[in-house]
Motif scaffolding. Structure first.
Motif: not given
Length: 58
Positions: A26-30
């Motif tokens: 989630d952090e990577l994608c955001q």
């Protein structure tokens, strides 16, 4: 972020970023402005699944 089109290269780049820079998918994608569902679907076409416990695709 400009991701590789080749699924094997994509697998390598994403796992490297998850290992070295991000604590979750989630952090990577955001942070990288990546569509999470598209990323998961593309890697699934070659048999990879994301493991939240291990924070990597395999």
């Amino acid at each position: 972020m400009n991701l590789p089109e080749d699924p094997m290269m994509l697998f390598s780049v994403v796992n490297m970023k998850l290992r070295d820079q991000y604590s979750s998918l989630d952090e990577l994608c955001q942070q990288e402005d990546i569509d999470k569902d598209e990323l998961i679907a593309k890697l699934a076409t070659v048999g990879f699944e994301y493991s939240e416990e291990n924070n990597k695709f395999w």
